[in-house]
Write a protein that holds these residues in place. Structure first.
Motif, mmCIF file in Angstrom:
data_model
loop_
_atom_site.group_PDB
_atom_site.id
_atom_site.type_symbol
_atom_site.label_atom_id
_atom_site.label_comp_id
_atom_site.label_asym_id
_atom_site.label_seq_id
_atom_site.Cartn_x
_atom_site.Cartn_y
_atom_site.Cartn_z
ATOM 1 N N ASP A 136 0.860 -1.181 0.000
ATOM 2 C CA ASP A 136 0.000 0.000 0.000
ATOM 3 C C ASP A 136 0.900 1.237 0.000
ATOM 4 O OD1 ASP A 136 -1.778 2.060 0.427
ATOM 5 O OD2 ASP A 136 -2.805 1.109 2.116
ATOM 6 N N LEU A 137 0.969 1.930 -1.132
ATOM 7 C CA LEU A 137 1.848 3.083 -1.269
ATOM 8 C C LEU A 137 1.512 4.180 -0.273
ATOM 9 C CD1 LEU A 137 4.166 4.485 -2.718
ATOM 10 C CD2 LEU A 137 2.557 5.230 -4.477
ATOM 11 N N ASN A 138 0.289 4.203 0.195
ATOM 12 C CA ASN A 138 -0.109 5.219 1.163
ATOM 13 C C ASN A 138 0.337 4.886 2.583
ATOM 14 O OD1 ASN A 138 -1.539 6.953 -0.658
ATOM 15 N ND2 ASN A 138 -3.176 5.421 -0.723
ATOM 16 N N ARG A 139 0.983 3.720 2.740
ATOM 17 C CA ARG A 139 1.470 3.320 4.060
ATOM 18 C C ARG A 139 2.931 2.875 3.947
ATOM 19 N NH1 ARG A 139 -2.332 -0.944 6.738
ATOM 20 N NH2 ARG A 139 -2.558 -1.770 4.615
ATOM 21 N N LEU A 140 3.756 3.805 3.487
ATOM 22 C CA LEU A 140 5.177 3.530 3.269
ATOM 23 C C LEU A 140 6.024 4.298 4.283
ATOM 24 C CD1 LEU A 140 7.389 2.207 1.504
ATOM 25 C CD2 LEU A 140 7.312 4.255 0.053
ATOM 26 N N GLY A 141 6.863 3.574 5.006
ATOM 27 C CA GLY A 141 7.780 4.191 5.955
ATOM 28 C C GLY A 141 9.215 3.959 5.547
ATOM 29 N N VAL A 142 10.141 4.602 6.268
ATOM 30 C CA VAL A 142 11.562 4.450 5.967
ATOM 31 C C VAL A 142 12.344 4.425 7.277
ATOM 32 C CG1 VAL A 142 11.922 6.962 5.661
ATOM 33 C CG2 VAL A 142 13.500 5.325 4.579
ATOM 34 N N LEU A 143 13.341 3.554 7.318
ATOM 35 C CA LEU A 143 14.240 3.439 8.464
ATOM 36 C C LEU A 143 15.669 3.427 7.963
ATOM 37 C CD1 LEU A 143 15.125 2.747 11.391
ATOM 38 C CD2 LEU A 143 14.657 0.334 10.845
ATOM 39 N N GLY A 144 16.484 4.332 8.473
ATOM 40 C CA GLY A 144 17.895 4.369 8.115
ATOM 41 C C GLY A 144 18.756 4.116 9.335
ATOM 42 N N ILE A 145 19.794 3.310 9.165
ATOM 43 C CA ILE A 145 20.682 2.950 10.259
ATOM 44 C C ILE A 145 22.071 3.510 9.986
ATOM 45 C CG2 ILE A 145 21.677 1.038 11.582
ATOM 46 C CD1 ILE A 145 19.253 -0.649 10.810
ATOM 47 N N CYS A 146 22.672 4.135 10.993
ATOM 48 C CA CYS A 146 24.011 4.721 10.896
ATOM 49 C C CYS A 146 24.048 5.709 9.726
ATOM 50 C CB CYS A 146 25.051 3.613 10.762
ATOM 51 S SG CYS A 146 26.773 4.194 10.783
ATOM 52 N N GLY A 147 25.002 5.553 8.795
ATOM 53 C CA GLY A 147 25.063 6.462 7.656
ATOM 54 C C GLY A 147 23.785 6.448 6.853
ATOM 55 N N GLY A 148 23.140 5.274 6.773
ATOM 56 C CA GLY A 148 21.848 5.200 6.107
ATOM 57 C C GLY A 148 20.800 6.054 6.786
ATOM 58 N N GLY A 149 20.988 6.309 8.089
ATOM 59 C CA GLY A 149 20.077 7.200 8.805
ATOM 60 C C GLY A 149 20.220 8.638 8.358
ATOM 61 N N GLY A 150 21.458 9.084 8.184
ATOM 62 C CA GLY A 150 21.675 10.437 7.691
ATOM 63 C C GLY A 150 21.107 10.624 6.296
ATOM 64 N N TYR A 151 21.323 9.628 5.437
ATOM 65 C CA TYR A 151 20.798 9.720 4.076
ATOM 66 C C TYR A 151 19.279 9.606 4.053
ATOM 67 C CZ TYR A 151 25.709 9.159 2.900
ATOM 68 O OH TYR A 151 27.073 9.331 2.822
ATOM 69 N N THR A 152 18.723 8.877 4.998
ATOM 70 C CA THR A 152 17.262 8.790 5.111
ATOM 71 C C THR A 152 16.654 10.142 5.450
ATOM 72 O OG1 THR A 152 17.174 6.441 5.660
ATOM 73 C CG2 THR A 152 15.419 7.829 6.571
ATOM 74 N N LEU A 153 17.289 10.885 6.343
ATOM 75 C CA LEU A 153 16.792 12.223 6.663
ATOM 76 C C LEU A 153 16.738 13.096 5.410
ATOM 77 C CD1 LEU A 153 18.651 12.942 10.030
ATOM 78 C CD2 LEU A 153 16.271 12.212 9.727
ATOM 79 N N LYS A 154 17.790 13.032 4.599
ATOM 80 C CA LYS A 154 17.807 13.845 3.380
ATOM 81 C C LYS A 154 16.762 13.359 2.376
ATOM 82 C CE LYS A 154 20.050 16.805 3.030
ATOM 83 N NZ LYS A 154 19.911 18.179 3.592
#
Length: 337
Positions: A136-154
């Protein structure tokens, strides 16, 4: 100290899917949680990813989904695989992919490590998983860990397909590559930029690609590293949870892009609910604190501190992983269900 960490962490070196985290899935059984290795194109590059589907998955139904971005030097078979599996156990379809130019994904020269690429990887995972049966595209989340966390914020600052944004042990790659860890290299910024510029010139001339991060320390050398992040990181990546595709090596020319990047800028563009998780003993926690306070427009925001955890311990140590997973499931349940 090294012995105690190695003996208490779990490595699955013969896992049929190449997974190296504790409790990893070993086979796909009907009506149970399954893992699906997939490949797709992103800007002409082959991306290798793993999709996890929950028990009883029915492609005709609709499920919430979470995109997971791996740490610097990491691959999908390590900590993002662990968290992807745990979230799938709670009913989410999840995806974690190797960054372009890294791991099992394509792209040359190998081990280019540019922020724009890592951010595009996250958008690309969203592209792929949004077309996956049952998502369900209307229920999409994101989790970034370590460097992936910084890139997730961007990535989440611009990509509003992400309805909820979470980070774990966020690492601001640009700030650290520029200033040094804990601001230890402020006096050498211009010298290092010159080295990166020279490396790019050498590449442009068709000469050999120069790499940095090639160290392979001994156990004795690791034990003497003063910072938890790097000492425990070497143990995690090179000893207890080693994977052949995981490396700290990256092109020296990547520093041109890394050193001018900062994950904590434009945090006011995040309007989605935001959860940031860090260990109380993490020597990287200052990066989470810096970014969190700037998220002035987040619909809701919470800083969840795991008491007693260091940065690397949130990758694998069960009592800390369990706390993080419980918090993440509650967060995504609230904002994606």
């Amino acid at each position: 100290m090294i012995t105690s960490i190695i003996s208490s962490a779990q490595t699955t070196s013969k896992n049929p899917f190449g997974l190296v985290y504790g409790g990893a899935i070993t086979e796909n059984i009907s009506r149970k949680l399954n893992i699906h290795p997939v490949t797709y194109k992103l800007n002409g590059i082959d991306i290798a990813a793993n999709v996890y589907t929950p028990a009883g998955y029915d492609p005709t139904k609709k499920y919430p989904a979470v995109v997971l971005a791996h740490p610097n030097g990491g691959v999908k078979e390590q900590t993002t695989g662990l968290y992807a599996q745990r979230l799938a156990e709670s009913g989410y379809i999840t995806i974690t992919a190797d960054a372009a130019y890294q791991g099992a994904s394509g792209g040359k020269p190998r081990n280019v490590d540019k922020p724009a690429n890592r951010i595009e990887d996250i958008h690309g995972m969203a592209d792929f998983i949004s077309q996956y049966p049952g998502v369900d595209l209307n229920r999409l989340g994101v989790l970034g860990i370590c460097g992936g966390g910084g890139y997730t914020l961007k990535a989440a600052q611009g990509d509003k397909r992400f309805k909820a944004v979470a980070t774990l042990s966020m690492f601001n790659s640009g700030e650290v590559r520029r200033n040094g860890f804990q601001n230890s290299q402020l006096t050498t910024i211009q010298d290092r930029l010159k080295q990166a510029s020279d490396a790019r010139a050498q590449e442009a001339a068709g000469a050999e690609v120069i790499y940095t991060g090639l160290v392979m320390p001994t156990d004795e050398e690791i034990a003497k590293i003063p910072t938890d992040l790097y000492r425990e990181g070497f143990i995690y990546y090179y000893r207890t949870h080693a994977h052949p595709n995981s490396t700290f090596k990256y092109t020296l020319s990547s520093l041109l892009d890394l050193m001018t990047f900062d994950a904590a800028t434009n945090m006011d563009l995040i309007i989605q609910p935001l959860l940031m998780i860090a260990g109380s003993k993490a020597d990287t926690k200052y990066m989470t604190d810096e970014a969190f306070v700037k998220a002035s427009n987040a619909k809701t925001k919470e800083l969840f501190v795991i008491d007693g955890a260091t940065h690397i311990e949130t990758y694998w140590k069960p009592k800390y992983v369990n706390q993080a997973v419980t918090k993440l499931v509650n967060f995504f349940d609230q904002h994606l269900q």
